[in-house]
Write a protein that holds these residues in place. Structure first.
Motif, mmCIF file in Angstrom:
data_model
loop_
_atom_site.group_PDB
_atom_site.id
_atom_site.type_symbol
_atom_site.label_atom_id
_atom_site.label_comp_id
_atom_site.label_asym_id
_atom_site.label_seq_id
_atom_site.Cartn_x
_atom_site.Cartn_y
_atom_site.Cartn_z
ATOM 1 N N ALA A 52 31.354 37.850 45.561
ATOM 2 C CA ALA A 52 30.299 37.825 45.012
ATOM 3 C C ALA A 52 29.683 37.862 43.334
ATOM 4 O O ALA A 52 28.818 37.240 43.100
ATOM 5 C CB ALA A 52 29.654 39.473 45.514
ATOM 6 N N LEU A 53 30.857 38.213 42.263
ATOM 7 C CA LEU A 53 30.556 38.058 41.274
ATOM 8 C C LEU A 53 30.910 35.901 40.716
ATOM 9 O O LEU A 53 29.982 36.326 40.399
ATOM 10 C CB LEU A 53 32.424 38.482 40.702
ATOM 11 C CG LEU A 53 31.470 40.436 40.509
ATOM 12 C CD1 LEU A 53 33.530 40.461 40.455
ATOM 13 C CD2 LEU A 53 31.235 40.671 39.504
ATOM 14 N N THR A 54 31.865 35.524 41.165
ATOM 15 C CA THR A 54 31.697 34.048 41.089
ATOM 16 C C THR A 54 30.414 33.521 41.209
ATOM 17 O O THR A 54 29.613 32.468 40.578
ATOM 18 C CB THR A 54 33.300 33.104 41.763
ATOM 19 O OG1 THR A 54 32.827 33.460 42.956
ATOM 20 C CG2 THR A 54 34.451 34.053 40.741
ATOM 21 N N ALA A 55 30.403 34.060 42.113
ATOM 22 C CA ALA A 55 28.267 33.116 42.939
ATOM 23 C C ALA A 55 27.209 33.490 42.667
ATOM 24 O O ALA A 55 26.371 32.693 42.030
ATOM 25 C CB ALA A 55 28.349 34.187 44.266
ATOM 26 N N GLN A 56 27.571 34.604 40.822
ATOM 27 C CA GLN A 56 26.549 34.957 40.234
ATOM 28 C C GLN A 56 26.945 34.310 38.801
ATOM 29 O O GLN A 56 26.319 34.483 37.640
ATOM 30 C CB GLN A 56 26.605 36.262 39.884
ATOM 31 C CG GLN A 56 25.653 36.809 41.555
ATOM 32 C CD GLN A 56 24.258 35.877 41.603
ATOM 33 O OE1 GLN A 56 23.715 36.184 40.443
ATOM 34 N NE2 GLN A 56 24.196 36.000 42.738
ATOM 35 N N GLY A 57 27.947 33.305 38.924
ATOM 36 C CA GLY A 57 28.569 32.417 37.551
ATOM 37 C C GLY A 57 29.664 33.630 37.026
ATOM 38 O O GLY A 57 29.631 32.869 35.917
ATOM 39 N N ALA A 58 29.959 34.336 37.375
ATOM 40 C CA ALA A 58 30.648 35.254 36.245
ATOM 41 C C ALA A 58 32.060 34.620 36.073
ATOM 42 O O ALA A 58 33.027 34.135 37.238
ATOM 43 C CB ALA A 58 31.226 36.806 37.230
ATOM 44 N N GLU A 59 33.158 35.578 35.236
ATOM 45 C CA GLU A 59 34.247 34.931 35.087
ATOM 46 C C GLU A 59 35.595 35.305 36.143
ATOM 47 O O GLU A 59 35.329 37.012 35.079
ATOM 48 C CB GLU A 59 34.803 34.660 33.594
ATOM 49 C CG GLU A 59 35.570 33.801 33.073
ATOM 50 C CD GLU A 59 35.531 33.357 31.781
ATOM 51 O OE1 GLU A 59 37.053 32.909 31.259
ATOM 52 O OE2 GLU A 59 34.971 33.786 31.332
ATOM 53 N N TRP A 60 35.761 35.604 37.152
ATOM 54 C CA TRP A 60 36.994 36.784 37.673
ATOM 55 C C TRP A 60 38.199 35.969 37.715
ATOM 56 O O TRP A 60 37.813 34.462 37.860
ATOM 57 C CB TRP A 60 36.711 36.801 39.049
ATOM 58 C CG TRP A 60 36.915 37.393 39.578
ATOM 59 C CD1 TRP A 60 36.895 39.143 39.719
ATOM 60 C CD2 TRP A 60 38.345 36.354 41.082
ATOM 61 N NE1 TRP A 60 38.068 38.998 40.641
ATOM 62 C CE2 TRP A 60 38.177 37.729 41.517
ATOM 63 C CE3 TRP A 60 38.652 35.713 41.239
ATOM 64 C CZ2 TRP A 60 39.754 37.802 42.242
ATOM 65 C CZ3 TRP A 60 39.582 36.021 41.937
ATOM 66 C CH2 TRP A 60 39.516 36.897 42.625
ATOM 67 N N TYR A 61 39.149 36.129 37.710
ATOM 68 C CA TYR A 61 40.308 35.826 37.793
ATOM 69 C C TYR A 61 41.571 37.162 38.497
ATOM 70 O O TYR A 61 41.066 37.653 39.015
ATOM 71 C CB TYR A 61 40.872 35.812 36.840
ATOM 72 C CG TYR A 61 40.138 34.476 35.299
ATOM 73 C CD1 TYR A 61 40.767 33.000 35.278
ATOM 74 C CD2 TYR A 61 39.590 34.430 34.302
ATOM 75 C CE1 TYR A 61 40.264 32.742 34.744
ATOM 76 C CE2 TYR A 61 38.511 34.615 33.820
ATOM 77 C CZ TYR A 61 39.080 32.867 33.785
ATOM 78 O OH TYR A 61 38.462 32.331 32.702
ATOM 79 N N LEU A 62 42.184 35.948 39.230
ATOM 80 C CA LEU A 62 43.514 37.097 40.195
ATOM 81 C C LEU A 62 44.682 36.508 39.158
ATOM 82 O O LEU A 62 45.192 35.570 39.122
ATOM 83 C CB LEU A 62 42.947 36.492 41.426
ATOM 84 C CG LEU A 62 44.739 36.373 42.483
ATOM 85 C CD1 LEU A 62 45.322 38.723 42.242
ATOM 86 C CD2 LEU A 62 45.097 36.414 43.480
ATOM 87 N N TRP A 63 44.963 37.636 38.635
ATOM 88 C CA TRP A 63 46.418 37.308 37.500
ATOM 89 C C TRP A 63 47.427 38.581 37.869
ATOM 90 O O TRP A 63 47.609 39.453 38.824
ATOM 91 C CB TRP A 63 45.681 38.263 36.436
ATOM 92 C CG TRP A 63 45.374 36.967 35.386
ATOM 93 C CD1 TRP A 63 44.881 36.230 35.677
ATOM 94 C CD2 TRP A 63 44.042 37.569 34.439
ATOM 95 N NE1 TRP A 63 43.870 35.188 34.451
ATOM 96 C CE2 TRP A 63 43.477 36.190 34.077
ATOM 97 C CE3 TRP A 63 44.424 38.657 33.613
ATOM 98 C CZ2 TRP A 63 42.777 36.074 32.603
ATOM 99 C CZ3 TRP A 63 42.676 38.379 32.823
ATOM 100 C CH2 TRP A 63 42.610 37.463 31.976
ATOM 101 N N ARG A 64 48.691 37.405 38.351
ATOM 102 C CA ARG A 64 49.624 37.855 38.323
ATOM 103 C C ARG A 64 51.038 37.980 37.650
ATOM 104 O O ARG A 64 50.248 37.387 36.207
ATOM 105 C CB ARG A 64 50.649 36.916 39.629
ATOM 106 C CG ARG A 64 50.009 37.031 40.989
ATOM 107 C CD ARG A 64 50.039 35.708 41.798
ATOM 108 N NE ARG A 64 49.406 35.992 42.959
ATOM 109 C CZ ARG A 64 49.298 36.971 43.732
ATOM 110 N NH1 ARG A 64 49.845 37.356 44.260
ATOM 111 N NH2 ARG A 64 48.223 37.033 44.944
ATOM 112 N N PRO A 65 52.022 38.100 37.357
ATOM 113 C CA PRO A 65 52.980 38.331 36.212
ATOM 114 C C PRO A 65 53.275 37.268 36.053
ATOM 115 O O PRO A 65 53.161 36.295 34.328
ATOM 116 C CB PRO A 65 53.618 38.611 36.495
ATOM 117 C CG PRO A 65 53.593 40.434 37.713
ATOM 118 C CD PRO A 65 52.290 39.376 38.217
ATOM 119 N N SER A 66 53.110 36.232 36.482
ATOM 120 C CA SER A 66 54.067 34.485 36.311
ATOM 121 C C SER A 66 52.832 33.493 35.751
ATOM 122 O O SER A 66 52.396 32.492 35.197
ATOM 123 C CB SER A 66 53.893 33.724 37.844
ATOM 124 O OG SER A 66 53.129 33.768 38.364
#
Length: 93
Positions: A52-66
């Motif tokens: 939903a967020l990326t479809a609206q052009g939002a900057e979204w990330y999945l972040w892991r320690p690496s």
């Protein structure tokens, strides 16, 4: 989009990203981030929010320690659409 969930602590709904970062003077600087361990998996509700967020052009990330280096790089640069502020909003010095 995903409806309010009474069990959600923050009231944003089940699966809402762990972080919503905004800079008080840097315009379009919203960053949504889901935080996971190296092997952690997103729930269906988290995946729905990501879509939903990326479809609206939002900057979204999945972040892991690496991802530490790329996290530092992203948070060190100006956001998309950044313009030098004219004065300070909301009484910021």
């Amino acid at each position: 989009f995903p409806s309010h969930d009474k069990g959600s602590v923050d009231g944003a709904g089940k699966g809402f990203p762990d972080l919503l970062l905004v800079h008080p003077t840097q315009g379009k600087g919203l960053v949504f981030a889901e935080l996971k361990t190296e092997k952690g998996k997103m729930s269906p509700a988290q995946e729905d929010w990501a879509v939903a967020l990326t479809a609206q052009g939002a900057e979204w990330y999945l972040w892991r320690p690496s991802d530490w280096d790329s996290i530092v790089e992203r948070l060190s640069r100006q956001p998309r659409g950044y313009r030098e502020p004219v004065g300070y909003p909301l009484g910021y010095p």
